[in-house]
Design a protein around this motif. Structure first.
Motif, PDB file in Angstrom:
ATOM      1  N   MET A 150       0.841  -1.203   0.000  1.00  0.00           N
ATOM      2  CA  MET A 150       0.000   0.000   0.000  1.00  0.00           C
ATOM      3  C   MET A 150       0.872   1.247   0.000  1.00  0.00           C
ATOM      4  O   MET A 150       0.586   2.224  -0.693  1.00  0.00           O
ATOM      5  CB  MET A 150      -0.930   0.015   1.220  1.00  0.00           C
ATOM      6  CG  MET A 150      -2.164  -0.844   1.024  1.00  0.00           C
ATOM      7  SD  MET A 150      -3.442  -0.526   2.239  1.00  0.00           S
ATOM      8  CE  MET A 150      -2.599  -0.878   3.770  1.00  0.00           C
ATOM      9  N   ALA A 151       1.951   1.217   0.785  1.00  0.00           N
ATOM     10  CA  ALA A 151       2.841   2.372   0.844  1.00  0.00           C
ATOM     11  C   ALA A 151       3.645   2.486  -0.450  1.00  0.00           C
ATOM     12  O   ALA A 151       3.858   3.581  -0.968  1.00  0.00           O
ATOM     13  CB  ALA A 151       3.778   2.249   2.038  1.00  0.00           C
ATOM     14  N   GLY A 152       4.075   1.339  -0.967  1.00  0.00           N
ATOM     15  CA  GLY A 152       4.910   1.347  -2.155  1.00  0.00           C
ATOM     16  C   GLY A 152       4.186   1.805  -3.404  1.00  0.00           C
ATOM     17  O   GLY A 152       4.770   2.503  -4.238  1.00  0.00           O
ATOM     18  N   PHE A 153       2.915   1.419  -3.518  1.00  0.00           N
ATOM     19  CA  PHE A 153       2.163   1.775  -4.720  1.00  0.00           C
ATOM     20  C   PHE A 153       1.140   2.872  -4.461  1.00  0.00           C
ATOM     21  O   PHE A 153       0.211   3.058  -5.241  1.00  0.00           O
ATOM     22  CB  PHE A 153       1.453   0.535  -5.287  1.00  0.00           C
ATOM     23  CG  PHE A 153       2.426  -0.510  -5.759  1.00  0.00           C
ATOM     24  CD1 PHE A 153       3.220  -0.272  -6.876  1.00  0.00           C
ATOM     25  CD2 PHE A 153       2.558  -1.708  -5.088  1.00  0.00           C
ATOM     26  CE1 PHE A 153       4.127  -1.233  -7.304  1.00  0.00           C
ATOM     27  CE2 PHE A 153       3.473  -2.676  -5.513  1.00  0.00           C
ATOM     28  CZ  PHE A 153       4.249  -2.425  -6.620  1.00  0.00           C
ATOM     29  N   ALA A 154       1.336   3.593  -3.371  1.00  0.00           N
ATOM     30  CA  ALA A 154       0.389   4.649  -3.029  1.00  0.00           C
ATOM     31  C   ALA A 154       0.440   5.757  -4.069  1.00  0.00           C
ATOM     32  O   ALA A 154       1.519   6.159  -4.521  1.00  0.00           O
ATOM     33  CB  ALA A 154       0.711   5.208  -1.645  1.00  0.00           C
ATOM     34  N   GLN A 155      -0.731   6.236  -4.453  1.00  0.00           N
ATOM     35  CA  GLN A 155      -0.793   7.340  -5.412  1.00  0.00           C
ATOM     36  C   GLN A 155      -0.419   8.658  -4.747  1.00  0.00           C
ATOM     37  O   GLN A 155       0.167   9.532  -5.355  1.00  0.00           O
ATOM     38  CB  GLN A 155      -2.213   7.444  -6.003  1.00  0.00           C
ATOM     39  CG  GLN A 155      -2.597   6.252  -6.871  1.00  0.00           C
ATOM     40  CD  GLN A 155      -1.719   6.102  -8.091  1.00  0.00           C
ATOM     41  OE1 GLN A 155      -1.474   7.074  -8.793  1.00  0.00           O
ATOM     42  NE2 GLN A 155      -1.228   4.900  -8.334  1.00  0.00           N
ATOM     43  N   SER A 156      -0.780   8.735  -3.469  1.00  0.00           N
ATOM     44  CA  SER A 156      -0.503   9.969  -2.743  1.00  0.00           C
ATOM     45  C   SER A 156       0.992  10.076  -2.457  1.00  0.00           C
ATOM     46  O   SER A 156       1.584   9.190  -1.854  1.00  0.00           O
ATOM     47  CB  SER A 156      -1.297   9.983  -1.434  1.00  0.00           C
ATOM     48  OG  SER A 156      -0.743  10.933  -0.562  1.00  0.00           O
ATOM     49  N   THR A 207       2.349  12.157  -0.466  1.00  0.00           N
ATOM     50  CA  THR A 207       2.508  12.372   0.974  1.00  0.00           C
ATOM     51  C   THR A 207       2.573  11.042   1.715  1.00  0.00           C
ATOM     52  O   THR A 207       3.444  10.840   2.566  1.00  0.00           O
ATOM     53  CB  THR A 207       1.334  13.205   1.514  1.00  0.00           C
ATOM     54  OG1 THR A 207       1.194  14.381   0.728  1.00  0.00           O
ATOM     55  CG2 THR A 207       1.566  13.582   2.964  1.00  0.00           C
ATOM     56  N   LEU A 208       1.660  10.126   1.363  1.00  0.00           N
ATOM     57  CA  LEU A 208       1.637   8.813   2.017  1.00  0.00           C
ATOM     58  C   LEU A 208       2.926   8.065   1.724  1.00  0.00           C
ATOM     59  O   LEU A 208       3.522   7.442   2.589  1.00  0.00           O
ATOM     60  CB  LEU A 208       0.422   8.027   1.521  1.00  0.00           C
ATOM     61  CG  LEU A 208       0.146   6.682   2.186  1.00  0.00           C
ATOM     62  CD1 LEU A 208      -0.072   6.875   3.682  1.00  0.00           C
ATOM     63  CD2 LEU A 208      -1.056   6.027   1.555  1.00  0.00           C
ATOM     64  N   HIS A 209       3.370   8.147   0.481  1.00  0.00           N
ATOM     65  CA  HIS A 209       4.599   7.466   0.087  1.00  0.00           C
ATOM     66  C   HIS A 209       5.796   8.051   0.842  1.00  0.00           C
ATOM     67  O   HIS A 209       6.636   7.312   1.347  1.00  0.00           O
ATOM     68  CB  HIS A 209       4.811   7.612  -1.419  1.00  0.00           C
ATOM     69  CG  HIS A 209       6.043   6.909  -1.902  1.00  0.00           C
ATOM     70  ND1 HIS A 209       6.030   5.594  -2.336  1.00  0.00           N
ATOM     71  CD2 HIS A 209       7.324   7.318  -1.999  1.00  0.00           C
ATOM     72  CE1 HIS A 209       7.257   5.256  -2.670  1.00  0.00           C
ATOM     73  NE2 HIS A 209       8.062   6.282  -2.483  1.00  0.00           N
ATOM     74  N   ASP A 210       5.869   9.372   0.904  1.00  0.00           N
ATOM     75  CA  ASP A 210       6.986  10.019   1.599  1.00  0.00           C
ATOM     76  C   ASP A 210       6.980   9.682   3.086  1.00  0.00           C
ATOM     77  O   ASP A 210       8.040   9.486   3.685  1.00  0.00           O
ATOM     78  CB  ASP A 210       6.909  11.533   1.411  1.00  0.00           C
ATOM     79  CG  ASP A 210       7.247  11.931  -0.023  1.00  0.00           C
ATOM     80  OD1 ASP A 210       7.772  11.064  -0.755  1.00  0.00           O
ATOM     81  OD2 ASP A 210       6.988  13.087  -0.387  1.00  0.00           O
ATOM     82  N   THR A 211       5.794   9.600   3.661  1.00  0.00           N
ATOM     83  CA  THR A 211       5.688   9.267   5.080  1.00  0.00           C
ATOM     84  C   THR A 211       6.220   7.861   5.331  1.00  0.00           C
ATOM     85  O   THR A 211       6.990   7.640   6.266  1.00  0.00           O
ATOM     86  CB  THR A 211       4.224   9.366   5.546  1.00  0.00           C
ATOM     87  OG1 THR A 211       3.738  10.670   5.261  1.00  0.00           O
ATOM     88  CG2 THR A 211       4.101   9.090   7.015  1.00  0.00           C
ATOM     89  N   ALA A 212       5.823   6.936   4.492  1.00  0.00           N
ATOM     90  CA  ALA A 212       6.306   5.563   4.636  1.00  0.00           C
ATOM     91  C   ALA A 212       7.816   5.517   4.431  1.00  0.00           C
ATOM     92  O   ALA A 212       8.535   4.809   5.124  1.00  0.00           O
ATOM     93  CB  ALA A 212       5.603   4.661   3.635  1.00  0.00           C
ATOM     94  N   HIS A 213       8.297   6.302   3.462  1.00  0.00           N
ATOM     95  CA  HIS A 213       9.718   6.349   3.165  1.00  0.00           C
ATOM     96  C   HIS A 213      10.504   6.896   4.355  1.00  0.00           C
ATOM     97  O   HIS A 213      11.516   6.328   4.759  1.00  0.00           O
ATOM     98  CB  HIS A 213       9.933   7.224   1.918  1.00  0.00           C
ATOM     99  CG  HIS A 213      11.353   7.260   1.447  1.00  0.00           C
ATOM    100  ND1 HIS A 213      11.902   8.339   0.825  1.00  0.00           N
ATOM    101  CD2 HIS A 213      12.334   6.333   1.514  1.00  0.00           C
ATOM    102  CE1 HIS A 213      13.166   8.083   0.528  1.00  0.00           C
ATOM    103  NE2 HIS A 213      13.454   6.865   0.929  1.00  0.00           N
ATOM    104  N   ASP A 214      10.007   7.992   4.939  1.00  0.00           N
ATOM    105  CA  ASP A 214      10.678   8.572   6.101  1.00  0.00           C
ATOM    106  C   ASP A 214      10.657   7.620   7.279  1.00  0.00           C
ATOM    107  O   ASP A 214      11.626   7.529   8.039  1.00  0.00           O
ATOM    108  CB  ASP A 214      10.011   9.897   6.478  1.00  0.00           C
ATOM    109  CG  ASP A 214      10.257  10.974   5.426  1.00  0.00           C
ATOM    110  OD1 ASP A 214      11.136  10.765   4.570  1.00  0.00           O
ATOM    111  OD2 ASP A 214       9.575  12.013   5.463  1.00  0.00           O
TER     112      ASP A 214
END
Ligand SMILES: [Zn+2]
Length: 61
Positions: free
Chosen positions: A36-42, A44-51
């Motif tokens: 979900m984090a890896g393929f998130a369109q958002s 912001t969500l992706h960056d949050t998971a990345h951080d």
């Protein structure tokens, strides 16, 4: 008056089944979070998971 008292018994099969269920649920949740984090369109969500990955020291890039 009839009173029936049944003791709760946990046998080896139940223990193994619940342990396996725990593993499956945990693995599914983990994979779901990861994808979900890896393929998130958002972004912001992706960056949050990345951080979060960097914050816990998980190898990323
Ligand atoms: Zn990174």
């Amino acid at each position: 008056m009839n009173i029936n008292v049944t003791a709760k018994t946990v046998n080896l099969t139940d223990t193994r089944t619940s342990a396996l269920a725990s593993i499956i649920v945990t693995a599914t949740l983990g994979a779901a979070l990861l994808f979900m984090a890896g393929f998130a369109q958002s972004a912001t969500l992706h960056d949050t998971a990345h951080d979060s990955r960097h914050a816990i020291g998980f190898p990323c890039h």
